[in-house]
Enzyme design. Structure first.
Site, short mmCIF file in Angstrom:
data_model
loop_
_atom_site.label_atom_id
_atom_site.label_comp_id
_atom_site.label_asym_id
_atom_site.label_seq_id
_atom_site.Cartn_x
_atom_site.Cartn_y
_atom_site.Cartn_z
N CYS A 124 53.22 24.13 36.22
CA CYS A 124 54.07 23.18 36.94
C CYS A 124 53.53 21.76 36.90
O CYS A 124 52.36 21.52 37.26
CB CYS A 124 54.17 23.60 38.40
N ASN A 180 58.69 20.85 40.38
CA ASN A 180 58.66 21.48 39.05
C ASN A 180 60.04 22.12 38.77
O ASN A 180 60.91 22.12 39.64
CB ASN A 180 57.54 22.52 39.04
N CYS A 232 61.56 25.06 38.71
CA CYS A 232 62.28 26.02 39.57
C CYS A 232 62.22 25.68 41.04
O CYS A 232 62.67 26.45 41.90
CB CYS A 232 61.75 27.42 39.30
N GLU A 236 59.74 25.32 43.22
CA GLU A 236 58.78 25.88 44.17
C GLU A 236 57.54 25.03 44.40
O GLU A 236 56.75 25.32 45.29
CB GLU A 236 58.39 27.30 43.76
N1 UDP Z 1 58.28 27.73 33.42
C1 UDP Z 1 58.55 27.06 32.24
N2 UDP Z 1 59.29 27.67 31.25
C2 UDP Z 1 59.79 28.93 31.39
C3 UDP Z 1 59.53 29.62 32.61
C4 UDP Z 1 58.77 28.99 33.61
O1 UDP Z 1 58.12 25.93 32.07
O2 UDP Z 1 60.47 29.44 30.47
C5 UDP Z 1 57.46 27.08 34.50
C6 UDP Z 1 58.29 26.34 35.52
O3 UDP Z 1 57.53 25.26 36.06
C7 UDP Z 1 58.49 27.38 36.59
C8 UDP Z 1 57.11 28.00 36.61
O4 UDP Z 1 56.76 28.06 35.23
O5 UDP Z 1 58.86 26.78 37.79
C9 UDP Z 1 57.02 29.36 37.20
O6 UDP Z 1 58.04 30.20 36.69
P1 UDP Z 1 57.86 31.77 36.65
O7 UDP Z 1 57.17 32.19 37.90
O8 UDP Z 1 59.17 32.39 36.34
O9 UDP Z 1 56.86 31.93 35.41
P2 UDP Z 1 56.04 33.18 34.84
O10 UDP Z 1 54.60 32.92 35.18
O11 UDP Z 1 56.57 34.45 35.41
O12 UDP Z 1 56.28 33.11 33.36
#
Ligand code: UDP
Length: 558
Positions: free
Chosen positions: A84, A265, A267, A269
């Site tokens: 993020c 960021n 999403c 959060e």
């Molecule tokens: N994010 C991103 N690209 C993606 C998915 C997530 O940049 O395709 C970033 C974005 O800042 C999002 C954060 O990762 O808010 C967390 O997303 P998530 O928890 O779904 O990620 P994971 O760690 O499960 O891939």
């Protein structure tokens, strides 16, 4: 090591396991967990090996997982571990294109970016240098969208962006309707930033000022209620924009002396100051139960490990540009959160839409938050407080300006075999449109079905086409209650769960409030008002049948 299911193995193989130059996978899932644990524990001063073993145990047991960039990059050449970021955009071409370049570098390393476009002068305003006419924030957002499209994150996923615009910006209507066209801004989530002045105007019906950010002049006086209606209408049709409550966010800004928070960021959060980044990690609540009870001791132990892991990760992470490195090392923000909340509810026999679920959310997150802060205090004794702590709101020295966040856990929950974040299930069995289609089966449902004697393959096939199991006669009523889907849970119960978590979270909560396809624009408005009332930092709705979510919902590499 815990057993990884077929979905987890596929996701790891396609996106996470190291590959050689020819694209051949050269590590096993077990080696991945070892690589990440060793790379992060390298930040420790003493007992590096013991700490690495503890990290490895928690990761491989799927009790705690860091965000994707950490899993992908730790211990490799690209050592950027944060998901993020927020970057500033000033009202100048130099600033816009400098930030565009930095965005590309962040996306390349697996991070997502958020920006406020509010400082950019509106459409039609003067451009002194060229004697021309300004094209406005939405036109510049398009450049970010196109650039994002071209850069796949570390070759494994496409970048995601959050675009924020103040409700008082003269171009607010163009911003609100920006995603109306099919396929427009597919790499952006959008949020309208609101504050007390906006909500006061909605309530009183007094005219609301639209202000040119370049001159500070009021260029129009509008009905705030009509703006809110337009936002609700577009959110009804497309899921975007959402709302940010910037006053609420800034009331909880831990370092107001460093400036005002203007964006989050992708999403939503993690509200961040310009150039800040945050590394996230999530505790798998489905592994934090003992029989039908919450295992509070195990939960606390895992949170302690998680905070230490993320604090170490900050030290060993590299960041794409010096400004980010500086901002991150000043505040040391981390975000421990949870996934598998619905799994936990199933284990302890609580329906998602009940008051009890809200009480569980409250109990769990209070324990997570208290434990996280206690750990951050201990880390401060050991390693010193975050460098600008004396300018912060904290009386006691703490190591991190924030400790908690609820992430969507879109991909890591698939590795953990957990329900995503704090969301209710989508269904007990369904085909997820990633990596060419993955069959998602809820293990707990299958286990209960077998134990209770109503399991059969045909039943599962029949359930696959549904978005609710509530009218399936073959399933006992008490089981149906436990497996309410996102569509079954009434919008106000989604908001209540989000609020219960938010009250114990330093950053913010990623949550989508689902609405049935026959919901009205007014129902969306009602959700917005409830979110405002209950002290949320932001809100996103999604009406069943509205345009499928694009930024993170579909397969980013297809
Ligand atoms: N994010 C991103 N690209 C993606 C998915 C997530 O940049 O395709 C970033 C974005 O800042 C999002 C954060 O990762 O808010 C967390 O997303 P998530 O928890 O779904 O990620 P994971 O760690 O499960 O891939």
């Amino acid at each position: 090591m815990a057993t990884l299911d077929e979905v987890a193995r596929t996701v790891l193989r396609e996106r996470y396991l190291r590959q050689d130059e020819a694209g051949t996978v050269i590590e096993t899932p077990d080696e991945l967990f070892r690589r990440v644990a060793d790379a992060v524990a390298a930040a420790e001063d003493d007992d590096v090996e013991g700490t690495a073993d503890r990290f490895y145990d928690a990761l491989s047991a799927l009790e705690f997982l860091p965000n994707s960039p950490t899993l992908m990059n730790a211990g490799t050449d690209l050592h950027q571990l944060a998901a993020c970021f927020v970057l500033p955009i000033e009202d100048s071409l130099v600033s816009i294109f400098e930030t565009l370049k930095r965005t590309a570098l962040i996306h390349q390393s697996g991070g997502g970016t958020g920006f406020s476009f509010s400082k950019i002068r509106p459409v039609g305003d003067v451009v002194a240098k060229t004697g021309g006419v300004a094209s406005g924030p939405v036109s510049f957002m398009r450049i970010f969208d196109v650039a994002t499209e071209q850069i796949k994150q570390g070759g494994r996923r496409r970048g995601a962006n959050m675009g924020v615009l103040d409700a008082s910006h003269p171009d607010v209507r163009a911003f609100v309707t920006a995603k109306h066209e099919a396929d427009a801004f597919r790499n952006f989530n959008l949020s309208v930033a609101t504050d007390a002045a906006f909500w006061d105007a909605v309530e009183s019906g007094e005219p609301y000022d639209l202000v040119n950010p370049r001159t500070g002049e009021t260029v129009d006086r509008v009905d705030a209620d009509a703006i809110l209606d337009l936002i609700a209408e577009l959110a009804w049709a497309t899921g975007d924009p959402g709302l940010l409550f910037l006053d609420e966010i800034n009331t909880h800004n831990p370092t107001p002396a460093l400036g005002r928070i203007e964006a989050t960021n992708p999403c939503g959060e993690v509200p961040l100051l310009p150039y800040e980044a945050c590394i996230l990690g999530s505790v798998n609540l489905g592994e934090m139960t003992d029989g039908d009870k919450i295992d509070r001791e195990k939960l606390a132990r895992t949170v302690r490990l998680g905070v230490r892991f993320l604090d170490d990760a900050l030290d060993v992470s590299t960041f794409p540009v010096a400004d980010i490195e500086r901002a991150v090392s000043r505040t040391r923000k981390v975000g421990v959160g949870v996934m598998g909340f619905h799994d936990m509810l199933v284990d302890i026999g609580v329906a998602y839409d009940s008051d009890e679920a809200v009480a569980v959310a409250d109990e769990v997150m209070q324990l997570v938050s208290e434990t996280a802060w206690e750990t951050s205090r201990r880390l401060a004794e050991e390693r010193g407080p975050f460098p600008v702590w004396s300018e912060s709101v904290f009386d006691d020295p703490v190591r991190n300006a924030t400790t908690t966040t609820i992430a969507p856990t879109g991909t890591i929950s698939m590795i953990a075999g957990a329900t995503a974040g704090i969301e209710p299930i989508y269904n007990v069995v369904y085909e997820k449109q990633v990596l060419g289609g993955l069959e998602m089966v809820n293990d707990r449902f299958v286990e209960i079905a077998k134990a209770r004697g109503f399991y059969d393959e045909d039943l599962l096939t029949d359930l696959k086409d549904r978005t609710s199991i509530q009218d399936v006669d073959a399933i006992p009523a008490d089981v149906k209650r436990l497996f309410q889907t996102a569509h079954d849970v009434p919008p106000e119960r989604h908001v209540a769960v989000q609020a219960a978590f938010q009250h114990h979270v330093d950053n913010a909560v990623s949550k989508t409030v689902n609405l049935p396809s026959d919901a009205s624009v007014d129902d969306v408005r009602t959700v917005f008002l409830a979110a405002r009332d209950q002290g949320l930092k932001g809100i996103t709705v999604f009406r069943s049948g509205a345009r499928p979510e694009q930024v993170l919902g579909d397969d980013p590499l297809k």
